[in-house]
Scaffold this motif. Sequence first.
Motif, PDB file in Angstrom:
ATOM      1  N   ASN A 434     -38.454  53.833 -37.911  1.00  0.00           N
ATOM      2  CA  ASN A 434     -37.565  54.390 -38.929  1.00  0.00           C
ATOM      3  C   ASN A 434     -37.154  55.810 -38.538  1.00  0.00           C
ATOM      4  OD1 ASN A 434     -39.779  56.003 -39.500  1.00  0.00           O
ATOM      5  ND2 ASN A 434     -40.373  54.823 -41.327  1.00  0.00           N
ATOM      6  N   VAL A 435     -36.463  56.470 -39.446  1.00  0.00           N
ATOM      7  CA  VAL A 435     -35.926  57.791 -39.124  1.00  0.00           C
ATOM      8  C   VAL A 435     -37.018  58.814 -38.845  1.00  0.00           C
ATOM      9  CG1 VAL A 435     -33.777  57.428 -40.375  1.00  0.00           C
ATOM     10  CG2 VAL A 435     -35.788  58.266 -41.613  1.00  0.00           C
ATOM     11  N   SER A 436     -38.211  58.582 -39.415  1.00  0.00           N
ATOM     12  CA  SER A 436     -39.305  59.528 -39.187  1.00  0.00           C
ATOM     13  C   SER A 436     -40.117  59.187 -37.940  1.00  0.00           C
ATOM     14  CB  SER A 436     -40.230  59.562 -40.410  1.00  0.00           C
ATOM     15  OG  SER A 436     -40.838  58.293 -40.613  1.00  0.00           O
ATOM     16  N   GLY A 437     -39.780  58.086 -37.277  1.00  0.00           N
ATOM     17  CA  GLY A 437     -40.488  57.696 -36.070  1.00  0.00           C
ATOM     18  C   GLY A 437     -41.632  56.732 -36.283  1.00  0.00           C
ATOM     19  N   ALA A 438     -41.905  56.362 -37.552  1.00  0.00           N
ATOM     20  CA  ALA A 438     -42.997  55.419 -37.837  1.00  0.00           C
ATOM     21  C   ALA A 438     -42.533  53.990 -37.580  1.00  0.00           C
ATOM     22  CB  ALA A 438     -43.442  55.575 -39.284  1.00  0.00           C
ATOM     23  N   TRP A 439     -43.476  53.150 -37.118  1.00  0.00           N
ATOM     24  CA  TRP A 439     -43.149  51.757 -36.825  1.00  0.00           C
ATOM     25  C   TRP A 439     -43.189  50.928 -38.100  1.00  0.00           C
ATOM     26  CZ3 TRP A 439     -41.298  50.234 -32.242  1.00  0.00           C
ATOM     27  CH2 TRP A 439     -41.504  51.066 -31.127  1.00  0.00           C
ATOM     28  N   GLN A 440     -42.204  50.072 -38.263  1.00  0.00           N
ATOM     29  CA  GLN A 440     -42.117  49.180 -39.409  1.00  0.00           C
ATOM     30  C   GLN A 440     -41.927  47.743 -38.929  1.00  0.00           C
ATOM     31  OE1 GLN A 440     -38.861  50.797 -41.761  1.00  0.00           O
ATOM     32  NE2 GLN A 440     -40.308  51.794 -43.158  1.00  0.00           N
ATOM     33  N   ALA A 441     -42.546  46.815 -39.682  1.00  0.00           N
ATOM     34  CA  ALA A 441     -42.417  45.391 -39.339  1.00  0.00           C
ATOM     35  C   ALA A 441     -41.243  44.776 -40.093  1.00  0.00           C
ATOM     36  CB  ALA A 441     -43.702  44.651 -39.669  1.00  0.00           C
ATOM     37  N   GLN A 442     -40.464  43.963 -39.397  1.00  0.00           N
ATOM     38  CA  GLN A 442     -39.358  43.249 -40.010  1.00  0.00           C
ATOM     39  C   GLN A 442     -39.441  41.779 -39.607  1.00  0.00           C
ATOM     40  OE1 GLN A 442     -35.509  44.968 -39.321  1.00  0.00           O
ATOM     41  NE2 GLN A 442     -36.061  46.952 -40.234  1.00  0.00           N
ATOM     42  N   PRO A 443     -38.859  40.887 -40.413  1.00  0.00           N
ATOM     43  CA  PRO A 443     -38.920  39.461 -40.089  1.00  0.00           C
ATOM     44  C   PRO A 443     -38.317  39.163 -38.708  1.00  0.00           C
ATOM     45  CG  PRO A 443     -38.144  39.774 -42.325  1.00  0.00           C
ATOM     46  CD  PRO A 443     -38.174  41.130 -41.695  1.00  0.00           C
ATOM     47  N   VAL A 444     -38.913  38.188 -38.040  1.00  0.00           N
ATOM     48  CA  VAL A 444     -38.433  37.794 -36.716  1.00  0.00           C
ATOM     49  C   VAL A 444     -36.993  37.303 -36.788  1.00  0.00           C
ATOM     50  CG1 VAL A 444     -38.798  36.173 -34.800  1.00  0.00           C
ATOM     51  CG2 VAL A 444     -40.769  37.248 -35.924  1.00  0.00           C
ATOM     52  N   ALA A 445     -36.642  36.648 -37.891  1.00  0.00           N
ATOM     53  CA  ALA A 445     -35.304  36.074 -38.018  1.00  0.00           C
ATOM     54  C   ALA A 445     -34.206  37.125 -37.916  1.00  0.00           C
ATOM     55  CB  ALA A 445     -35.182  35.317 -39.340  1.00  0.00           C
ATOM     56  N   ARG A 446     -34.503  38.357 -38.256  1.00  0.00           N
ATOM     57  CA  ARG A 446     -33.473  39.407 -38.184  1.00  0.00           C
ATOM     58  C   ARG A 446     -33.185  39.826 -36.743  1.00  0.00           C
ATOM     59  NH1 ARG A 446     -35.016  43.660 -43.054  1.00  0.00           N
ATOM     60  NH2 ARG A 446     -34.948  42.143 -44.776  1.00  0.00           N
ATOM     61  N   ALA A 447     -34.140  39.600 -35.846  1.00  0.00           N
ATOM     62  CA  ALA A 447     -33.982  39.929 -34.422  1.00  0.00           C
ATOM     63  C   ALA A 447     -33.563  41.387 -34.225  1.00  0.00           C
ATOM     64  CB  ALA A 447     -32.978  38.982 -33.769  1.00  0.00           C
ATOM     65  N   THR A 448     -34.095  42.275 -35.047  1.00  0.00           N
ATOM     66  CA  THR A 448     -33.718  43.686 -34.974  1.00  0.00           C
ATOM     67  C   THR A 448     -34.231  44.302 -33.673  1.00  0.00           C
ATOM     68  OG1 THR A 448     -33.945  43.786 -37.386  1.00  0.00           O
ATOM     69  CG2 THR A 448     -33.771  45.887 -36.209  1.00  0.00           C
ATOM     70  N   GLN A 449     -33.371  45.053 -33.018  1.00  0.00           N
ATOM     71  CA  GLN A 449     -33.756  45.669 -31.751  1.00  0.00           C
ATOM     72  C   GLN A 449     -34.199  47.109 -31.987  1.00  0.00           C
ATOM     73  OE1 GLN A 449     -30.752  45.185 -28.708  1.00  0.00           O
ATOM     74  NE2 GLN A 449     -30.549  42.974 -29.099  1.00  0.00           N
ATOM     75  N   THR A 450     -35.277  47.496 -31.305  1.00  0.00           N
ATOM     76  CA  THR A 450     -35.781  48.856 -31.404  1.00  0.00           C
ATOM     77  C   THR A 450     -34.801  49.840 -30.766  1.00  0.00           C
ATOM     78  OG1 THR A 450     -38.029  47.999 -31.312  1.00  0.00           O
ATOM     79  CG2 THR A 450     -37.749  50.347 -30.879  1.00  0.00           C
ATOM     80  N   GLU A 451     -34.353  49.472 -29.607  1.00  0.00           N
ATOM     81  CA  GLU A 451     -33.293  50.175 -28.888  1.00  0.00           C
ATOM     82  C   GLU A 451     -32.343  49.113 -28.367  1.00  0.00           C
ATOM     83  OE1 GLU A 451     -32.904  53.350 -28.707  1.00  0.00           O
ATOM     84  OE2 GLU A 451     -34.848  54.090 -29.399  1.00  0.00           O
ATOM     85  N   PRO A 452     -31.109  49.446 -28.104  1.00  0.00           N
ATOM     86  CA  PRO A 452     -30.195  48.433 -27.555  1.00  0.00           C
ATOM     87  C   PRO A 452     -30.795  47.764 -26.316  1.00  0.00           C
ATOM     88  CG  PRO A 452     -28.964  50.380 -28.170  1.00  0.00           C
ATOM     89  CD  PRO A 452     -30.411  50.744 -28.312  1.00  0.00           C
ATOM     90  N   GLY A 453     -30.975  46.439 -26.400  1.00  0.00           N
ATOM     91  CA  GLY A 453     -31.523  45.689 -25.285  1.00  0.00           C
ATOM     92  C   GLY A 453     -33.043  45.597 -25.284  1.00  0.00           C
ATOM     93  N   LEU A 454     -33.726  46.166 -26.333  1.00  0.00           N
ATOM     94  CA  LEU A 454     -35.196  46.141 -26.390  1.00  0.00           C
ATOM     95  C   LEU A 454     -35.644  45.586 -27.737  1.00  0.00           C
ATOM     96  CD1 LEU A 454     -38.129  46.872 -25.571  1.00  0.00           C
ATOM     97  CD2 LEU A 454     -37.690  49.182 -26.496  1.00  0.00           C
ATOM     98  N   VAL A 455     -36.507  44.538 -27.673  1.00  0.00           N
ATOM     99  CA  VAL A 455     -37.151  43.988 -28.872  1.00  0.00           C
ATOM    100  C   VAL A 455     -38.659  44.094 -28.685  1.00  0.00           C
ATOM    101  CG1 VAL A 455     -37.708  41.859 -30.097  1.00  0.00           C
ATOM    102  CG2 VAL A 455     -35.337  42.420 -29.643  1.00  0.00           C
ATOM    103  N   VAL A 456     -39.332  44.626 -29.718  1.00  0.00           N
ATOM    104  CA  VAL A 456     -40.806  44.663 -29.730  1.00  0.00           C
ATOM    105  C   VAL A 456     -41.270  43.558 -30.678  1.00  0.00           C
ATOM    106  CG1 VAL A 456     -42.853  46.018 -30.205  1.00  0.00           C
ATOM    107  CG2 VAL A 456     -40.814  47.136 -29.275  1.00  0.00           C
ATOM    108  N   TYR A 457     -41.895  42.546 -30.125  1.00  0.00           N
ATOM    109  CA  TYR A 457     -42.292  41.347 -30.881  1.00  0.00           C
ATOM    110  C   TYR A 457     -43.805  41.340 -31.055  1.00  0.00           C
ATOM    111  CZ  TYR A 457     -43.381  36.343 -31.528  1.00  0.00           C
ATOM    112  OH  TYR A 457     -43.861  35.141 -31.967  1.00  0.00           O
ATOM    113  N   ARG A 458     -44.250  41.253 -32.314  1.00  0.00           N
ATOM    114  CA  ARG A 458     -45.699  41.234 -32.597  1.00  0.00           C
ATOM    115  C   ARG A 458     -46.111  39.834 -33.021  1.00  0.00           C
ATOM    116  NH1 ARG A 458     -48.046  45.302 -36.920  1.00  0.00           N
ATOM    117  NH2 ARG A 458     -48.186  46.683 -35.093  1.00  0.00           N
ATOM    118  N   PHE A 459     -47.118  39.277 -32.284  1.00  0.00           N
ATOM    119  CA  PHE A 459     -47.724  38.003 -32.674  1.00  0.00           C
ATOM    120  C   PHE A 459     -49.027  38.341 -33.397  1.00  0.00           C
ATOM    121  CE2 PHE A 459     -49.851  33.915 -32.198  1.00  0.00           C
ATOM    122  CZ  PHE A 459     -48.800  33.030 -32.436  1.00  0.00           C
TER     123      PHE A 459
END
Length: 511
Positions: A434-459
């Motif tokens: 987020n804007v403060s730099g903290a990591w947040q979890a979002q649903p896999v279906a959204r496929a939100t990228q951390t940076e353009p071309g980068l996805v961090v996927y948590r199992f």
Amino acid sequence: MGRQDQGPRAARLPILQGLLPITAAEVPAEIVAGMTLAALAVPEVMGYTRISGTPVITGLYTILVPVVLYAVFGASRHLVVGADSATAAILASGLVGVASAGSDEYVALAGVLALMAAGFLALARVMRLGFMADFLSRTVLIGFLTGVGIQVALGELAGMLDLEAGGHGNPAQLWSGLRHLDQLNPYAVAIAAGVLMVTVSSRIISKRIPGALIAVVSALAASWAFGFGEYVRVLGAVPQGLPTFRIPKAIWSWSVVTNLVPTAFAMFIVILAQSAATSRAYAARYGERFDANTDLVGLSLANIGAGLSGAFVVNGSPTKTQMVVSAGGRTQLSLLVMAVVVLFVLLFLTAPLAYLPEAALSAIVFLIGLDLIDLAGMRSIYDDRRSEFWVALVTALTVVIVGVEQGILLAIALSLIDHTRHGYRPKNAVLVQNVSGAWQAQPVARATQTEPGLVVYRFTHSLYYANVQQLADEVASLVANAKPPLRWLCLDASAIDDIDFTAAETCGRST
């Protein structure tokens, strides 16, 4: 927390872990707690014999030898063992059609079941299976005990009305009672209503008042004074003296033993789960150490004592444990005091029990059944976890309609299925900042990228054969639907603490 520093010292003792250490200043409170427990437990265990189908005297035997053995060899300072409604109901369910309730053969088979349950407990100790208590979820335990409560309460309606209980199982007995309502005994109804009123009123005033004992003694005295035996059924002669120690006089054969194994195993599971849960709860409350594996020795010996002394299976009782704690008891000395009181009753006070109306005992058992019905717990499950509520409800209905033994076996299966379900479809996520730099979890279906071309996927679970396909599918979906196209995929494996062969092979092929 005052005994935390004494826990290791007590744990080194091979016996008396539930008794030592104890100071002289604590003894008076233990004596009072033990006498209070006896006042409450004596009518209660007599009531449990109506559930188990055994003679009244066997209920008193369950809080004599088994209690002493557990007090000496058990690991919990607080757990009270004795007759229990759940295991008594399993016993009655397992012996239906095998022997006539209350007969010598029936009592002998009840002793055999206690010895077999003790064998399972001893085997569990050797194999260090104390952890198995964790596999019966709180959800199914609430459903199971609620079902037992409904079954027990419905089963006593005929006794309170002085009707013959016809048929096997709750549905058949209830239907039989409804068809013969015109034959109810008004004297029995009046006695049962009086017992219910006295017991419930005592609870409202103070839970420390032994309302059940007051009600039973009052009914017994009135029966003796006014000859209730002419109008209602009474217990009749109750044997006096100490139990006889011997191997149950049953027909010992391989077919008999194999037929009883499912019932004994169901008892073992209930004892393991209920006793461990109760002991752990009170150990945590008082900052004490508790070893479930060590406690299995005490529970096993207690059931051996029950089987050899003419009693039936015993279990750790949450209600009796709370009785002792509320009365000020903090060690197993209170149980030894109770055993002394029961010994006095067996030697000198069994004769008056012959005058006790059966309707009074049915009323006590009816209240025991109602106490087991946990509507608040079921409502809490419904509000918090709707899917688990249906599991609890199915368990309860199985106990009421089909039987207790089938209910506990279903509870085990549903607990394991529910556990597997969580691991089979874990709630995985993609991580973004987020804007403060903290990591947040979002649903896999959204496929939100951390940076353009980068996805961090948590199992979020260990990888094994049943859920590895989900990992493969979700990774493939993230790659296929990425906008812009992925250049990097980072796998957060912090929750993956184990990977089985199938999962390793699947991941290897995927890469």
